[in-house]
Design a protein around this motif. Structure first.
Motif, PDB file in Angstrom:
ATOM      1  N   THR A  39       0.826  -1.206   0.000  1.00  0.00           N
ATOM      2  CA  THR A  39       0.000   0.000   0.000  1.00  0.00           C
ATOM      3  C   THR A  39       0.864   1.261   0.000  1.00  0.00           C
ATOM      4  O   THR A  39       0.612   2.208  -0.754  1.00  0.00           O
ATOM      5  CB  THR A  39      -0.931   0.008   1.223  1.00  0.00           C
ATOM      6  OG1 THR A  39      -1.743  -1.165   1.205  1.00  0.00           O
ATOM      7  CG2 THR A  39      -1.831   1.237   1.213  1.00  0.00           C
ATOM      8  N   ILE A  40       1.884   1.283   0.840  1.00  0.00           N
ATOM      9  CA  ILE A  40       2.766   2.450   0.944  1.00  0.00           C
ATOM     10  C   ILE A  40       3.467   2.738  -0.381  1.00  0.00           C
ATOM     11  O   ILE A  40       3.627   3.891  -0.786  1.00  0.00           O
ATOM     12  CB  ILE A  40       3.797   2.235   2.073  1.00  0.00           C
ATOM     13  CG1 ILE A  40       3.103   2.323   3.438  1.00  0.00           C
ATOM     14  CG2 ILE A  40       4.933   3.257   1.993  1.00  0.00           C
ATOM     15  CD1 ILE A  40       3.953   1.832   4.582  1.00  0.00           C
ATOM     16  N   CYS A  41       3.881   1.671  -1.076  1.00  0.00           N
ATOM     17  CA  CYS A  41       4.622   1.845  -2.325  1.00  0.00           C
ATOM     18  C   CYS A  41       3.714   1.872  -3.555  1.00  0.00           C
ATOM     19  O   CYS A  41       4.214   1.979  -4.679  1.00  0.00           O
ATOM     20  CB  CYS A  41       5.647   0.724  -2.473  1.00  0.00           C
ATOM     21  SG  CYS A  41       6.929   0.755  -1.202  1.00  0.00           S
ATOM     22  N   HIS A  42       2.402   1.750  -3.339  1.00  0.00           N
ATOM     23  CA  HIS A  42       1.447   1.707  -4.451  1.00  0.00           C
ATOM     24  C   HIS A  42       1.849   0.632  -5.457  1.00  0.00           C
ATOM     25  O   HIS A  42       1.846   0.853  -6.676  1.00  0.00           O
ATOM     26  CB  HIS A  42       1.354   3.077  -5.146  1.00  0.00           C
ATOM     27  CG  HIS A  42       1.036   4.197  -4.212  1.00  0.00           C
ATOM     28  ND1 HIS A  42      -0.184   4.306  -3.565  1.00  0.00           N
ATOM     29  CD2 HIS A  42       1.795   5.256  -3.782  1.00  0.00           C
ATOM     30  CE1 HIS A  42      -0.168   5.391  -2.796  1.00  0.00           C
ATOM     31  NE2 HIS A  42       1.013   5.974  -2.902  1.00  0.00           N
ATOM     32  N   ALA A  43       2.237  -0.527  -4.919  1.00  0.00           N
ATOM     33  CA  ALA A  43       2.693  -1.643  -5.744  1.00  0.00           C
ATOM     34  C   ALA A  43       1.734  -2.817  -5.604  1.00  0.00           C
ATOM     35  O   ALA A  43       1.073  -2.971  -4.568  1.00  0.00           O
ATOM     36  CB  ALA A  43       4.102  -2.054  -5.324  1.00  0.00           C
ATOM     37  N   PRO A  44       1.634  -3.676  -6.641  1.00  0.00           N
ATOM     38  CA  PRO A  44       0.706  -4.811  -6.581  1.00  0.00           C
ATOM     39  C   PRO A  44       1.184  -5.964  -5.718  1.00  0.00           C
ATOM     40  O   PRO A  44       0.388  -6.798  -5.302  1.00  0.00           O
ATOM     41  CB  PRO A  44       0.600  -5.242  -8.048  1.00  0.00           C
ATOM     42  CG  PRO A  44       1.920  -4.846  -8.646  1.00  0.00           C
ATOM     43  CD  PRO A  44       2.316  -3.582  -7.959  1.00  0.00           C
ATOM     44  N   THR A  45       2.507  -6.009  -5.450  1.00  0.00           N
ATOM     45  CA  THR A  45       3.063  -7.200  -4.796  1.00  0.00           C
ATOM     46  C   THR A  45       4.056  -6.822  -3.697  1.00  0.00           C
ATOM     47  O   THR A  45       4.892  -5.932  -3.873  1.00  0.00           O
ATOM     48  CB  THR A  45       3.775  -8.093  -5.828  1.00  0.00           C
ATOM     49  OG1 THR A  45       2.853  -8.445  -6.856  1.00  0.00           O
ATOM     50  CG2 THR A  45       4.321  -9.356  -5.179  1.00  0.00           C
ATOM     51  N   ALA A  46       3.941  -7.524  -2.571  1.00  0.00           N
ATOM     52  CA  ALA A  46       4.911  -7.406  -1.480  1.00  0.00           C
ATOM     53  C   ALA A  46       4.973  -8.738  -0.762  1.00  0.00           C
ATOM     54  O   ALA A  46       3.968  -9.460  -0.703  1.00  0.00           O
ATOM     55  CB  ALA A  46       4.520  -6.293  -0.516  1.00  0.00           C
ATOM     56  N   PHE A  47       6.134  -9.079  -0.246  1.00  0.00           N
ATOM     57  CA  PHE A  47       6.259 -10.353   0.450  1.00  0.00           C
ATOM     58  C   PHE A  47       7.442 -10.330   1.411  1.00  0.00           C
ATOM     59  O   PHE A  47       8.385  -9.541   1.250  1.00  0.00           O
ATOM     60  CB  PHE A  47       6.374 -11.528  -0.526  1.00  0.00           C
ATOM     61  CG  PHE A  47       7.463 -11.381  -1.551  1.00  0.00           C
ATOM     62  CD1 PHE A  47       8.744 -11.875  -1.321  1.00  0.00           C
ATOM     63  CD2 PHE A  47       7.207 -10.759  -2.766  1.00  0.00           C
ATOM     64  CE1 PHE A  47       9.741 -11.756  -2.265  1.00  0.00           C
ATOM     65  CE2 PHE A  47       8.206 -10.631  -3.725  1.00  0.00           C
ATOM     66  CZ  PHE A  47       9.476 -11.129  -3.474  1.00  0.00           C
ATOM     67  N   ILE A  48       7.361 -11.214   2.422  1.00  0.00           N
ATOM     68  CA  ILE A  48       8.455 -11.422   3.373  1.00  0.00           C
ATOM     69  C   ILE A  48       9.055 -12.774   3.057  1.00  0.00           C
ATOM     70  O   ILE A  48       8.371 -13.799   3.131  1.00  0.00           O
ATOM     71  CB  ILE A  48       7.950 -11.393   4.828  1.00  0.00           C
ATOM     72  CG1 ILE A  48       7.401 -10.001   5.165  1.00  0.00           C
ATOM     73  CG2 ILE A  48       9.072 -11.768   5.790  1.00  0.00           C
ATOM     74  CD1 ILE A  48       6.653  -9.948   6.485  1.00  0.00           C
TER      75      ILE A  48
END
Length: 399
Positions: A39-48
């Motif tokens: 959400t912060i980066c306005h990106a479709p994908t994030a993961f740990i």
């Protein structure tokens, strides 16, 4: 240089093992972090991702379905090798980096940013990553926000690690406590059996030789009898203290305070000189009834035992606040000096006073009371005036 890297990698792997991070279960806390990162980066994908020996597996993810990829040439590996606090690349800067991992992804990603998850000793166990389908640059506030999320992620891992150690220590302490309780039970049994014989034989000796013994001999027998009863009371108190741990394991339930106190007061109905006043109506929600009953029973019994007046009176009060239930057990007993107000709750501490029947205390009853109350999230204190009485005030936490 290669040997140093290999050596550091072995240490890093041992550090990762210490964290004991589960592959199968993902807490909502981690899911919230990846959601916030995207959400912060306005990106479709994030993961740990967690960097294992040969693979990188995803602890939590948003906008992606893969579970595990090869470590070689992965974005996590590139982030680890970069030794930067944030590693960012676009497709145009390094097409091969994206092409090497494209087989794992459904989207044609063009941008990557990774925050290494590094512990206080400097070893990186994973990466908080963001992927986008367009080339871009992160704003300064987005970079700072990702670093903050990375710190929070590492704190979650640290908490889980410490919690695991705590559970191990807790298990060992419980085993030790059980061994100590068993020891106390065996020793007390071995003491109480000969004690019962001493008491019986002493009583028999007094009855069968009534009028035959001189006054001094009779006094010695009385001392022997009193000491035996005192020791038996002491042993019973020790057992009660250790067995109170089982009371704390009882289920929590809603309790009618009036009925609970009525049952305790009924035990003393046979004594005409006893008056016990308590609240008419009050309901306690989600409390340990067995523990609370034991607390009131000990305090009421104590108040009556250490009261030499012709009319013994006890008043029990109750009120509730937003976070605690508040109680007071007020008596018109013998009381004690203010300097003894704190030490009476210490185990095996007595005030060198006898009860109304001439028996000495064991110094265990009030220690048990404090232990039970503390375990229910409360505290206890006392105000007392010699010759006028005492007021024991305690709380238990509302849940």
């Amino acid at each position: 240089m290669e040997q140093k890297i290999a050596f550091n990698e072995k240490i890093r792997q041992s550090v990762l093992i210490d964290y004991n991070i589960s592959k199968t279960s993902t807490k909502e806390d981690f899911n919230q972090l990846t959601f916030l990162a995207a959400t912060i980066c306005h990106a479709p994908t994030a993961f740990i991702s967690i960097i294992d020996k040969n693979h990188v597996w995803l602890k939590s993810k948003t906008g992606i379905e893969i579970e595990e990829i090869e470590r070689k040439n992965s974005f996590a590996q590139l982030t680890l090798e970069s030794k930067l606090d944030i590693y960012c690349i676009n497709y145009s800067n390094d097409p091969k980096a994206f092409e090497d991992v494209q087989k794992y992804y459904n989207n044609n990603y063009k941008f990557y940013a990774g925050i290494p998850l590094t512990n206080l000793q400097g070893y990186t166990i994973g990466v908080l990553s963001v992927l986008d389908t367009e080339e871009r640059e992160l704003k300064k506030e987005q970079i700072e926000a990702l670093k903050a999320l990375g710190n929070q992620c590492m704190k979650l891992f640290e908490f889980a690690k410490q919690n695991k150690k705590f559970r191990v220590i807790q298990k060992k302490l419980k085993q030790k406590y059980q061994e100590l309780e068993k020891f106390a039970s065996v020793v007390s049994h071995d003491i109480k059996s000969p004690l019962a014989n001493i008491i019986s034989l002493t009583e028999l000796l007094k009855v069968e030789n009534q009028g035959k013994f001189d006054e001094e001999t009779t006094q010695y027998l009385n001392y022997l009898n009193e000491s035996s009863y005192s020791l038996r009371s002491y042993v019973d108190g020790i057992l009660s203290f250790y067995r109170s741990e089982h009371i704390l394991e009882k289920d929590y339930e809603n309790v009618d305070l009036h009925n609970l106190l009525s049952g305790i007061a009924h035990l003393y109905d046979v004594a005409n000189d006893v008056e016990i006043d308590f609240p008419e109506t009050a309901t306690l929600h989600h409390v340990n009834k067995a523990a609370l009953t034991q607390v009131f029973l000990n305090l009421v019994t104590n108040a009556l035992k250490y009261n030499s007046k012709d009319h013994r009176k006890i008043q029990i009060t109750f009120k509730k606040t937003e976070t605690f239930y508040h109680f007071a057990v007020i008596d018109n007993g013998d009381g004690f000096s203010e300097e003894n107000s704190s030490k009476i709750f210490e185990l095996f501490t007595t005030l060198d006073t006898n009860d109304r029947d001439g028996n000495a205390g064991s110094g265990i009853g009030l220690a048990t009371v404090k232990k039970l109350i503390n375990s229910m999230g409360g505290t206890i204190k006392v105000n007392s005036t010699p010759g006028e009485g005492s007021s024991f005030q305690f709380t238990i936490k509302r849940v």
